[in-house]
Write a protein that holds these residues in place. Structure first.
Motif, short mmCIF file in Angstrom:
data_model
loop_
_atom_site.label_atom_id
_atom_site.label_comp_id
_atom_site.label_asym_id
_atom_site.label_seq_id
_atom_site.Cartn_x
_atom_site.Cartn_y
_atom_site.Cartn_z
N ALA A 148 0.82 -1.21 0.00
CA ALA A 148 0.00 0.00 0.00
C ALA A 148 0.85 1.26 0.00
CB ALA A 148 -0.92 0.00 1.21
N LEU A 149 0.44 2.22 -0.83
CA LEU A 149 1.01 3.57 -0.86
C LEU A 149 -0.10 4.52 -0.42
CD1 LEU A 149 2.83 3.33 -4.31
CD2 LEU A 149 3.83 3.02 -2.02
N LEU A 150 0.10 5.21 0.70
CA LEU A 150 -0.96 6.08 1.22
C LEU A 150 -1.20 7.28 0.33
CD1 LEU A 150 -0.32 4.34 3.77
CD2 LEU A 150 -0.94 6.35 5.09
N ASP A 151 -2.49 7.58 0.13
CA ASP A 151 -2.89 8.76 -0.63
C ASP A 151 -2.37 10.01 0.08
OD1 ASP A 151 -4.31 7.02 -2.25
OD2 ASP A 151 -6.23 7.41 -1.27
N ARG A 152 -2.07 11.04 -0.68
CA ARG A 152 -1.68 12.37 -0.20
C ARG A 152 -0.31 12.41 0.47
NH1 ARG A 152 -5.08 12.30 3.55
NH2 ARG A 152 -4.62 14.04 4.63
N ALA A 153 0.46 11.34 0.47
CA ALA A 153 1.77 11.34 1.11
C ALA A 153 2.74 12.25 0.37
CB ALA A 153 2.33 9.92 1.16
N SER A 154 3.76 12.73 1.08
CA SER A 154 4.78 13.59 0.49
C SER A 154 5.68 12.83 -0.48
CB SER A 154 5.66 14.21 1.58
OG SER A 154 4.96 15.15 2.33
N ALA A 155 5.93 11.57 -0.16
CA ALA A 155 6.80 10.75 -1.02
C ALA A 155 6.44 9.29 -0.82
CB ALA A 155 8.27 10.98 -0.67
N HIS A 156 6.78 8.49 -1.83
CA HIS A 156 6.59 7.03 -1.78
C HIS A 156 7.88 6.35 -2.19
CE1 HIS A 156 2.22 8.10 -2.60
NE2 HIS A 156 2.20 7.49 -1.44
N PHE A 157 8.15 5.20 -1.57
CA PHE A 157 9.26 4.34 -1.95
C PHE A 157 8.73 2.91 -2.01
CE2 PHE A 157 11.19 7.83 0.38
CZ PHE A 157 12.30 8.16 -0.38
N GLU A 158 9.04 2.19 -3.08
CA GLU A 158 8.75 0.76 -3.15
C GLU A 158 10.10 0.05 -3.11
OE1 GLU A 158 5.39 -0.89 -5.50
OE2 GLU A 158 5.65 1.01 -6.60
N CYS A 159 10.21 -0.96 -2.23
CA CYS A 159 11.51 -1.59 -1.99
C CYS A 159 11.44 -3.10 -1.95
CB CYS A 159 12.05 -1.14 -0.62
SG CYS A 159 12.24 0.64 -0.43
#
Length: 176
Positions: A117-128
């Motif tokens: 899951a990548l949260l909506d409205r977040a400042s940044a996302h990382f997939e690892c």
């Protein structure tokens, strides 16, 4: 000159001193054995290399997230925006709803490379993907290879002195 062993700091003094270091706030997400989303709030995210892109997070060794990361070898991070203190508090709460009962189901989207899951409205996302993990004392240091990342033009959420705040603001939101 020999250096003598220092006295172990009192837990209260150590905690009070550590609270003076402001940190960013993120939600780490993983998938369980049934591919249900699980999340936990962290404030121990460090970038450690650009080539290859690696980052480090610290989790309690007893965290469910550690078990899930070891099983799936993947995780994602959503660096929270200034107005996401509610999300930070929720994912920091012990015994919170997981899987379908979690707000992750309605306030996020699955990452295209990890499914986490990548949260909506977040400042940044990382997939690892998991690069390595090492247990130190009562925590696990998790090093992730960054597969994808993105950033939004928004002010991040900061945790300092036991409260959530944003850079350049005077208003605070208590962790409690």
């Amino acid at each position: 000159m020999a250096i003598g062993q220092l006295d172990k700091p009192a837990a209260q003094a150590y905690r009070a001193s550590a609270r003076q270091w402001p940190t960013g706030v993120a939600v780490l997400t993983t998938l369980d054995g049934d591919d249900r989303a699980h999340g936990t709030t962290i404030n121990s995210l460090t970038t450690i290399a650009l080539d290859p892109a690696l980052l480090l997070v610290s989790l309690r060794a007893t965290s469910r997230s550690v078990t899930h990361i070891l099983r799936t070898r993947r995780f994602a991070l959503s660096v929270l925006a200034h107005d996401q203190a509610e999300e930070a508090r929720h994912y920091a709460t012990p015994n919170r709803p997981q899987g379908v009962a979690s707000p992750l189901a309605e306030r996020s989207r699955p990452g295209s490379l990890t499914g986490c899951a990548l949260l909506d409205r977040a400042s940044a996302h990382f997939e690892c993907t998991l690069d390595s993990i090492q247990t130190i004392a009562d925590h696990c240091l998790v090093i992730g290879s960054v597969l994808a990342c993105s950033a939004q033009d928004t002010t991040p959420l900061v945790f300092s002195q036991g409260v959530f705040t944003s850079p350049g603001t005077t208003g605070t939101s208590s962790l409690r």
